[in-house]
Design a protein around this motif. Sequence first.
Motif, PDB file in Angstrom:
ATOM      1  N   GLU A 125       1.004  -1.324  -0.076  1.00 56.62           N
ATOM      2  CA  GLU A 125      -0.187  -0.007   0.037  1.00 56.62           C
ATOM      3  C   GLU A 125       1.043   1.272   0.114  1.00 56.62           C
ATOM      4  O   GLU A 125       0.413   2.411  -0.388  1.00 56.62           O
ATOM      5  CB  GLU A 125      -0.892  -0.107   1.365  1.00 56.62           C
ATOM      6  CG  GLU A 125      -1.802   1.085   1.495  1.00 56.62           C
ATOM      7  CD  GLU A 125      -2.790   1.456   0.495  1.00 56.62           C
ATOM      8  OE1 GLU A 125      -3.059   0.633  -0.472  1.00 56.62           O
ATOM      9  OE2 GLU A 125      -3.474   2.508   0.586  1.00 56.62           O
ATOM     10  N   CYS A 149      -2.483  -3.490  -0.434  1.00 55.82           N
ATOM     11  CA  CYS A 149      -3.330  -2.656  -0.978  1.00 55.82           C
ATOM     12  C   CYS A 149      -4.749  -3.583  -1.235  1.00 55.82           C
ATOM     13  O   CYS A 149      -4.711  -4.405  -2.168  1.00 55.82           O
ATOM     14  CB  CYS A 149      -2.992  -1.928  -2.242  1.00 55.82           C
ATOM     15  SG  CYS A 149      -4.381  -1.075  -3.136  1.00 55.82           S
ATOM     16  N   PRO A 150      -5.770  -3.262  -0.632  1.00 53.64           N
ATOM     17  CA  PRO A 150      -7.015  -4.224  -0.539  1.00 53.64           C
ATOM     18  C   PRO A 150      -7.559  -3.963  -2.051  1.00 53.64           C
ATOM     19  O   PRO A 150      -8.473  -4.812  -2.681  1.00 53.64           O
ATOM     20  CB  PRO A 150      -7.817  -3.618   0.460  1.00 53.64           C
ATOM     21  CG  PRO A 150      -7.519  -2.376   0.573  1.00 53.64           C
ATOM     22  CD  PRO A 150      -6.165  -1.991   0.641  1.00 53.64           C
ATOM     23  N   CYS A 190      -1.597   6.093  -2.572  1.00 60.77           N
ATOM     24  CA  CYS A 190      -1.914   4.742  -3.541  1.00 60.77           C
ATOM     25  C   CYS A 190      -2.853   5.180  -4.641  1.00 60.77           C
ATOM     26  O   CYS A 190      -3.885   5.996  -4.286  1.00 60.77           O
ATOM     27  CB  CYS A 190      -2.531   3.627  -2.659  1.00 60.77           C
ATOM     28  SG  CYS A 190      -3.160   2.423  -3.491  1.00 60.77           S
ATOM     29  N   ARG A 192      -5.033   3.539  -6.141  1.00 59.67           N
ATOM     30  CA  ARG A 192      -6.164   3.039  -6.164  1.00 59.67           C
ATOM     31  C   ARG A 192      -7.148   3.328  -5.044  1.00 59.67           C
ATOM     32  O   ARG A 192      -8.356   3.420  -4.892  1.00 59.67           O
ATOM     33  CB  ARG A 192      -6.177   1.427  -6.001  1.00 59.67           C
ATOM     34  CG  ARG A 192      -5.314   0.911  -7.187  1.00 59.67           C
ATOM     35  CD  ARG A 192      -5.173  -0.485  -7.136  1.00 59.67           C
ATOM     36  NE  ARG A 192      -3.792  -0.893  -6.415  1.00 59.67           N
ATOM     37  CZ  ARG A 192      -2.754  -0.731  -6.651  1.00 59.67           C
ATOM     38  NH1 ARG A 192      -2.428  -0.549  -7.918  1.00 59.67           N
ATOM     39  NH2 ARG A 192      -1.851  -0.614  -5.598  1.00 59.67           N
ATOM     40  N   CYS A 193      -6.337   3.601  -3.687  1.00 61.51           N
ATOM     41  CA  CYS A 193      -7.038   4.176  -2.599  1.00 61.51           C
ATOM     42  C   CYS A 193      -7.120   5.210  -2.077  1.00 61.51           C
ATOM     43  O   CYS A 193      -8.029   5.788  -1.165  1.00 61.51           O
ATOM     44  CB  CYS A 193      -6.182   3.226  -1.437  1.00 61.51           C
ATOM     45  SG  CYS A 193      -6.346   1.252  -1.518  1.00 61.51           S
TER      46      CYS A 193
HETATM   47 ZN   LIG Z   1      -4.177   0.982  -2.084  1.00 60.14          ZN
END
Ligand SMILES: [Zn+2]
Length: 364
Positions: A125, A149-150, A190, A192-193
């Motif tokens: 992450e 990172c989920p 991140c 994505r997050c």
């Molecule tokens: Zn992430």
Amino acid sequence: MKKLILPFLFLAITLASAQDLFEIKGLCIAAPTSNGVDEFVRFIDEELGPNGINTLVLRVDYNYAYESRPELRGKAPLNKSQVKQMVAAAKKHEIKLIPQVNLLGHQSWAEQNSKLLEVYPEFDETPHVNLPKKYEWPNQDDLYCKSYCPLHPEIHNVVFDLIDEIIEVFEADAFHAGMDEVFYIADAHCPRCKGKDPAVLFANEVNKINSHLKKSDKQLWIWGDRLIDGASSGIGMWEASMNNTARAIDMIDTSVIICDWHYEKAVPTPALFALKGLNVISSPWRIPSVAKAQVEMMHQFKQNSAAPMKDRFMGVMQTVWSSASEFIKSYHTEKGSNEKSQEACFKAMLAAINELELSLKSTN
Ligand SMILES: [Zn+2]
């Protein structure tokens, strides 16, 4: 008719109250190393079984020779026949084995990445945070442990393989995913997050793992700290959350079992989880008086709750954070003092359960 029913009612009440105090009387400990299996099996046989432990959460992580993911085998991992030795010992004493692989958080420790991030650095992450040469807390990066990172598109392909294999080899009906002390979540770097709600990210990850397990009728267990508001409760950032994950308590599936660890006081948070419809287990560490207070608290909560809530107070589970072998060795030399020690705490927990069970039986 009444005359016939009453004796049955009396018998049913007597039988119910003569049952165990708690559904769960547990121990959570690291799985033994491959040369410590015989010692561990003896410990199950001679101590855990006879002392009424019925649930053993074994922190396996990468200490198993995974066949589905051989790249994630740790050093000198347990092999299948060693696991089967433990499975047989547990079965003999009707102890439920629950393997743990820590997911989401705890993907590094001090200067070392977990096997997962070592092999798959793309799951990190916070790849911009370098692990230090010598770890110290506090530090500039607020690095406690790394997280995965989920939202990485490949992460679940990998971790679900681990979950499926470890459940199968341990012949388990539940899996513990850890998920405690997740400090890195929704990181601003991140791709994505960033900008996402940490509570939603956390809850979605819990629910995703839980849905996967539910397909094969297995239960998910996690630690409870990310679901408690560390500010309003005054509990702080370790045993509760100061990073905006606490609202996830209203978003996770109520079939998830919560292990509510508190090491300094018997904080009454099991009531919070039970009110939200979640089953909960109280967990001490190394203060004997806390273990005793948690046993008494869980019993009180059960006694003072109405039917839907009563059964959600499932019991207690001692946590051990040294190696299995170290714990077993000191367990045998520990004299049951009131000093801070995991072994004394475990013995105090067992003694408190026994005392309450005896007093309940004698009143019937
Ligand atoms: Zn992430």
